[in-house]
Write a protein that holds these residues in place. Sequence first.
Motif, PDB file in Angstrom:
ATOM      1  N   ASN A 172      10.476 -31.220  22.977  1.00 26.82           N
ATOM      2  CA  ASN A 172      10.022 -31.946  21.780  1.00 26.82           C
ATOM      3  C   ASN A 172      10.985 -31.743  20.612  1.00 26.82           C
ATOM      4  OD1 ASN A 172       7.786 -32.961  23.052  1.00 26.82           O
ATOM      5  ND2 ASN A 172       6.356 -31.446  22.250  1.00 26.82           N
ATOM      6  N   VAL A 173      11.452 -30.500  20.435  1.00 28.37           N
ATOM      7  CA  VAL A 173      12.395 -30.223  19.342  1.00 28.37           C
ATOM      8  C   VAL A 173      13.687 -31.020  19.547  1.00 28.37           C
ATOM      9  CG1 VAL A 173      13.802 -28.447  18.194  1.00 28.37           C
ATOM     10  CG2 VAL A 173      11.452 -27.919  18.846  1.00 28.37           C
ATOM     11  N   LEU A 174      14.156 -31.048  20.796  1.00 30.21           N
ATOM     12  CA  LEU A 174      15.381 -31.797  21.105  1.00 30.21           C
ATOM     13  C   LEU A 174      15.176 -33.293  20.854  1.00 30.21           C
ATOM     14  CD1 LEU A 174      18.258 -31.150  22.202  1.00 30.21           C
ATOM     15  CD2 LEU A 174      17.426 -31.741  24.470  1.00 30.21           C
ATOM     16  N   SER A 175      14.038 -33.820  21.285  1.00 32.09           N
ATOM     17  CA  SER A 175      13.752 -35.245  21.082  1.00 32.09           C
ATOM     18  C   SER A 175      13.697 -35.590  19.599  1.00 32.09           C
ATOM     19  CB  SER A 175      12.428 -35.635  21.741  1.00 32.09           C
ATOM     20  OG  SER A 175      12.500 -35.390  23.120  1.00 32.09           O
ATOM     21  N   GLU A 176      13.066 -34.718  18.805  1.00 34.12           N
ATOM     22  CA  GLU A 176      12.974 -34.956  17.355  1.00 34.12           C
ATOM     23  C   GLU A 176      14.357 -34.893  16.710  1.00 34.12           C
ATOM     24  OE1 GLU A 176       9.912 -36.123  16.179  1.00 34.12           O
ATOM     25  OE2 GLU A 176       9.086 -34.306  15.270  1.00 34.12           O
ATOM     26  N   THR A 177      15.186 -33.973  17.187  1.00 36.80           N
ATOM     27  CA  THR A 177      16.548 -33.851  16.650  1.00 36.80           C
ATOM     28  C   THR A 177      17.312 -35.149  16.888  1.00 36.80           C
ATOM     29  OG1 THR A 177      16.501 -31.478  17.137  1.00 36.80           O
ATOM     30  CG2 THR A 177      18.659 -32.437  16.698  1.00 36.80           C
ATOM     31  N   HIS A 178      17.147 -35.710  18.083  1.00 37.99           N
ATOM     32  CA  HIS A 178      17.890 -36.924  18.428  1.00 37.99           C
ATOM     33  C   HIS A 178      17.274 -38.190  17.844  1.00 37.99           C
ATOM     34  CE1 HIS A 178      19.762 -34.664  22.033  1.00 37.99           C
ATOM     35  NE2 HIS A 178      20.498 -34.565  20.954  1.00 37.99           N
ATOM     36  N   ALA A 179      15.981 -38.124  17.521  1.00 38.89           N
ATOM     37  CA  ALA A 179      15.295 -39.343  17.064  1.00 38.89           C
ATOM     38  C   ALA A 179      15.718 -39.741  15.646  1.00 38.89           C
ATOM     39  CB  ALA A 179      13.782 -39.136  17.119  1.00 38.89           C
ATOM     40  N   PHE A 180      16.193 -38.789  14.871  1.00 36.98           N
ATOM     41  CA  PHE A 180      16.500 -39.075  13.456  1.00 36.98           C
ATOM     42  C   PHE A 180      17.981 -39.382  13.251  1.00 36.98           C
ATOM     43  CE2 PHE A 180      18.037 -37.841   9.284  1.00 36.98           C
ATOM     44  CZ  PHE A 180      17.147 -38.476   8.434  1.00 36.98           C
ATOM     45  N   GLN A 181      18.227 -40.473  12.500  1.00 38.62           N
ATOM     46  CA  GLN A 181      19.600 -40.768  12.066  1.00 38.62           C
ATOM     47  C   GLN A 181      19.556 -41.244  10.622  1.00 38.62           C
ATOM     48  OE1 GLN A 181      21.130 -43.774  14.701  1.00 38.62           O
ATOM     49  NE2 GLN A 181      21.586 -42.328  16.347  1.00 38.62           N
ATOM     50  N   LEU A 182      20.486 -40.737   9.839  1.00 45.61           N
ATOM     51  CA  LEU A 182      20.624 -41.237   8.476  1.00 45.61           C
ATOM     52  C   LEU A 182      21.819 -42.183   8.503  1.00 45.61           C
ATOM     53  CD1 LEU A 182      19.801 -41.058   5.427  1.00 45.61           C
ATOM     54  CD2 LEU A 182      21.570 -39.321   5.187  1.00 45.61           C
ATOM     55  N   HIS A 183      21.528 -43.487   8.344  1.00 47.34           N
ATOM     56  CA  HIS A 183      22.584 -44.493   8.434  1.00 47.34           C
ATOM     57  C   HIS A 183      22.978 -44.913   7.013  1.00 47.34           C
ATOM     58  CE1 HIS A 183      23.903 -48.766   9.822  1.00 47.34           C
ATOM     59  NE2 HIS A 183      24.935 -47.960   9.626  1.00 47.34           N
ATOM     60  N   GLU A 195      36.041 -34.794   3.752  1.00 42.34           N
ATOM     61  CA  GLU A 195      36.547 -35.966   4.488  1.00 42.34           C
ATOM     62  C   GLU A 195      36.357 -35.820   5.997  1.00 42.34           C
ATOM     63  OE1 GLU A 195      41.157 -36.094   4.769  1.00 42.34           O
ATOM     64  OE2 GLU A 195      40.736 -35.139   2.845  1.00 42.34           O
ATOM     65  N   GLY A 196      36.434 -34.565   6.505  1.00 40.77           N
ATOM     66  CA  GLY A 196      36.221 -34.365   7.947  1.00 40.77           C
ATOM     67  C   GLY A 196      34.817 -34.777   8.366  1.00 40.77           C
ATOM     68  N   THR A 197      33.838 -34.472   7.515  1.00 35.64           N
ATOM     69  CA  THR A 197      32.437 -34.816   7.803  1.00 35.64           C
ATOM     70  C   THR A 197      32.262 -36.335   7.768  1.00 35.64           C
ATOM     71  OG1 THR A 197      31.758 -32.756   6.743  1.00 35.64           O
ATOM     72  CG2 THR A 197      30.050 -34.408   7.038  1.00 35.64           C
ATOM     73  N   ILE A 198      32.908 -36.971   6.787  1.00 36.41           N
ATOM     74  CA  ILE A 198      32.823 -38.432   6.654  1.00 36.41           C
ATOM     75  C   ILE A 198      33.455 -39.097   7.876  1.00 36.41           C
ATOM     76  CG2 ILE A 198      33.646 -40.420   5.303  1.00 36.41           C
ATOM     77  CD1 ILE A 198      33.429 -38.592   2.781  1.00 36.41           C
ATOM     78  N   GLU A 199      34.608 -38.575   8.284  1.00 28.82           N
ATOM     79  CA  GLU A 199      35.319 -39.163   9.425  1.00 28.82           C
ATOM     80  C   GLU A 199      34.475 -39.041  10.701  1.00 28.82           C
ATOM     81  OE1 GLU A 199      39.732 -38.867  11.536  1.00 28.82           O
ATOM     82  OE2 GLU A 199      39.289 -37.555   9.839  1.00 28.82           O
ATOM     83  N   ALA A 200      33.862 -37.869  10.898  1.00 29.94           N
ATOM     84  CA  ALA A 200      33.018 -37.667  12.087  1.00 29.94           C
ATOM     85  C   ALA A 200      31.826 -38.626  12.064  1.00 29.94           C
ATOM     86  CB  ALA A 200      32.536 -36.221  12.151  1.00 29.94           C
ATOM     87  N   ALA A 201      31.238 -38.858  10.864  1.00 30.46           N
ATOM     88  CA  ALA A 201      30.083 -39.754  10.735  1.00 30.46           C
ATOM     89  C   ALA A 201      30.492 -41.204  11.017  1.00 30.46           C
ATOM     90  CB  ALA A 201      29.484 -39.641   9.340  1.00 30.46           C
ATOM     91  N   ALA A 205      29.071 -43.518  14.017  1.00 28.06           N
ATOM     92  CA  ALA A 205      28.533 -44.861  13.770  1.00 28.06           C
ATOM     93  C   ALA A 205      29.207 -45.872  14.695  1.00 28.06           C
ATOM     94  CB  ALA A 205      28.731 -45.239  12.308  1.00 28.06           C
ATOM     95  N   ALA A 206      30.542 -45.791  14.795  1.00 26.70           N
ATOM     96  CA  ALA A 206      31.288 -46.731  15.642  1.00 26.70           C
ATOM     97  C   ALA A 206      30.834 -46.620  17.095  1.00 26.70           C
ATOM     98  CB  ALA A 206      32.787 -46.460  15.521  1.00 26.70           C
ATOM     99  N   SER A 207      30.614 -45.358  17.554  1.00 25.29           N
ATOM    100  CA  SER A 207      30.195 -45.170  18.949  1.00 25.29           C
ATOM    101  C   SER A 207      28.802 -45.753  19.186  1.00 25.29           C
ATOM    102  CB  SER A 207      30.229 -43.694  19.328  1.00 25.29           C
ATOM    103  OG  SER A 207      29.126 -43.019  18.750  1.00 25.29           O
ATOM    104  N   LEU A 208      28.010 -45.883  18.099  1.00 25.47           N
ATOM    105  CA  LEU A 208      26.664 -46.467  18.211  1.00 25.47           C
ATOM    106  C   LEU A 208      26.678 -47.962  17.865  1.00 25.47           C
ATOM    107  CD1 LEU A 208      24.759 -43.581  16.349  1.00 25.47           C
ATOM    108  CD2 LEU A 208      24.654 -44.036  18.796  1.00 25.47           C
ATOM    109  N   GLU A 209      27.910 -48.471  17.687  1.00 18.72           N
ATOM    110  CA  GLU A 209      28.115 -49.889  17.318  1.00 18.72           C
ATOM    111  C   GLU A 209      27.421 -50.240  16.014  1.00 18.72           C
ATOM    112  OE1 GLU A 209      26.994 -52.056  20.842  1.00 18.72           O
ATOM    113  OE2 GLU A 209      28.821 -51.459  21.893  1.00 18.72           O
ATOM    114  N   LYS A 210      27.556 -49.330  15.030  1.00 18.57           N
ATOM    115  CA  LYS A 210      26.989 -49.581  13.699  1.00 18.57           C
ATOM    116  C   LYS A 210      28.110 -49.589  12.676  1.00 18.57           C
ATOM    117  CE  LYS A 210      22.366 -47.688  14.425  1.00 18.57           C
ATOM    118  NZ  LYS A 210      21.348 -46.749  14.034  1.00 18.57           N
ATOM    119  N   GLU A 211      27.856 -50.324  11.596  1.00 17.27           N
ATOM    120  CA  GLU A 211      28.778 -50.292  10.456  1.00 17.27           C
ATOM    121  C   GLU A 211      28.546 -48.997   9.689  1.00 17.27           C
ATOM    122  OE1 GLU A 211      31.147 -52.642   9.274  1.00 17.27           O
ATOM    123  OE2 GLU A 211      30.853 -53.233  11.375  1.00 17.27           O
TER     124      GLU A 211
END
Length: 675
Positions: A172-183, A195-201, A205-211
């Motif tokens: 359940n903890v793992l599912s909740e961790t994965h269920a949330f995204q701040l887009h 900048e490293g954090t921004i680049e990773a984000a 996003a790109a890997s999830l096909e999001k802008e």
Amino acid sequence: MSILNNKFNTKHDTAPFSQIKNEDYLPAFQAAIASAKKEVDSIIANPEKPNFKNTIEAMAYSGATLDRISSLFFNLHSAETNDELQKIAQEVSPLLSEFGNDIRLNEKLFARVKAVYDQKKTLDLTAEQITLLDKQYKSFSRNGANLSEDKKNQLREIDKELSKISLEFGENVLSETHAFQLHITDAKDLSGLPEGTIEAAKELAASLEKEGWVFTLDYPSYIPFVTYADNRELRKKMAIAFGAKGFGNNEYDNQKIVLRIAQLRFERAQLLGYNSHAHFVLEERMAESPEKVNRFLNDLLEKAKPAATKEFAQLAAFAKKTDGIEQLEKWDGAYYSEKLKQELFNLDDEKLKPYFKLENVLNGAFTVAQRLFGLHFTEVTGIDKYHADVKTYEVNDADGKLVAIFYADFFPRKGKRNGAWMTSFKSQFVENGTNERPHISIVCNFTKPTETKPSLLTFNEVTTLFHEFGHALHGMLADTTYPSLSGTSVYWDFVELPSQVLENWCYEPEALALFAHHYETGAIIPIEYIQKIKESASFQEGIATMRQLSFGLLDMAWHGQDPNGITDLKAFETEQFANTALYPDVKENAMSTSFSHIFQGGYSSGYYSYKWAEVLDADAFEYFQEQGIFNTEVAAKFREHILSKGGTEHPMVLYKRFRGQEPQPDALLKRAGLL
């Protein structure tokens, strides 16, 4: 017959991960359980009178295939899981708990063990053999061997249910961790972020096909966000989501599970004649009793609280002066702490990270191990691994003899739980004259390299790597006869000593000079940065200590009394935190519903052990400092009396042999600036 049930035909007997399929596990477990039962039956059927060799030692080496399969499976269940493995875990866990009970509640087997145990004083046994005998006897007596038949059945049912629901808790903890995204789609909401954090984000996003940019509750995404994001509302959104895991009254809610786990543990302890789960657990710890643990925690609390209150007032005043914040909230803590730290020490993680390239830090840990214990680490490619990210090493001593196989798995991914841990795929032991060497692994969640940057660690991640590597050394340098006493198989409040003591090297100029080099220029970390790292080490130590103590006290509250009167998890928690709370409560959040350490890991009634081990580690490191941090004589004593001995003797006996005295808490208070 599955590949898992045969001897692995591989280099150094390493696990053939690429050849194992998910569908192999269940039949492999079933076959291994059946063969372990046969081994036990033959011990019982032995016509000779029970003695140490034909009973205690025979049991110590039985079930080896089952142990091996279990460690492979459950390690993957933590580091590389998927829906199929989770389903298998739900099927396998009750089988294992049933098998464990078949052994522990087997009257004929217990009669043999008891016959040997009763003549303990007349047997000519080594210290390790006496410990093994005690442990074997207690594994029966502490698990119901002396109970009547109906109570034994009750115990079986409790254990079966516990093994299932603690798995469910973690899933359940793992599912909740994965269920949330701040887009985030508006770049101004990224203000303050490295900048490293921004680049990773952006890459996520790109890997999830999001802008735009996507942030998650995985530590390498969550921690920088709440530490650096200027947008207070978004920090709040992240922090509330993080604190609400398992507390959302949805399909992943853990409230009932937590209450049920606490009740079952209490019932189990009562059945075995103990006042509470904590009384049961602590009988086999250095701390010995809940009273002693609570005294220890409250003692530290008394010393830390004045400092914590002062630090919190300073932080609140700083936030008000900086941004007019009238009430400091939980989502403000890391953010303003970081800003205040920069103002006081002019030192932030972004300044330090270029000096802590992951590969350099890892090589630094290797060099420290080489200088202290004469170990050499060589990366090898001929060893199978469970994921492409994993690195594999042969560890040899100064004479070129194999000491261990070492696996390192550093980056987050779907199917890997948060946090950092050390584990083993194969224990060290001696059988038929052969010293079987261990296969040890550390698993972390560090920032992945991006297209433009290697993996650069925060200083906190540097100490995490050294911490897990300290556990790994405990496993690698094991030199005991029996697998169940080897490596980290020690009292739980002793297990953190090797890991926590190694963190101290991260603060020493002599050690930092070995690995803290700028990833682009190769320049060594400036001495003023090192001084600031040392000075800032005790920054807000009062607040950090209060936080740790609050978790330890919550753990003891769940497990040190009858939990049946608890109906409202949140109200119970709030009451427990009353004496340690600094921030206002967040109504949407609960701690217990994602407190995996105590409801899924092995830390129930044991969370205090982090602080307990800190007393040991500060005292032990003081010894190194007195003689020189790379003093080979002190290192040899530490290796001989602590690292190689595993759980073969009582930890206080081992510690006093190393240190010449019992640990003194003053070393910790001094280091933390609380004296």
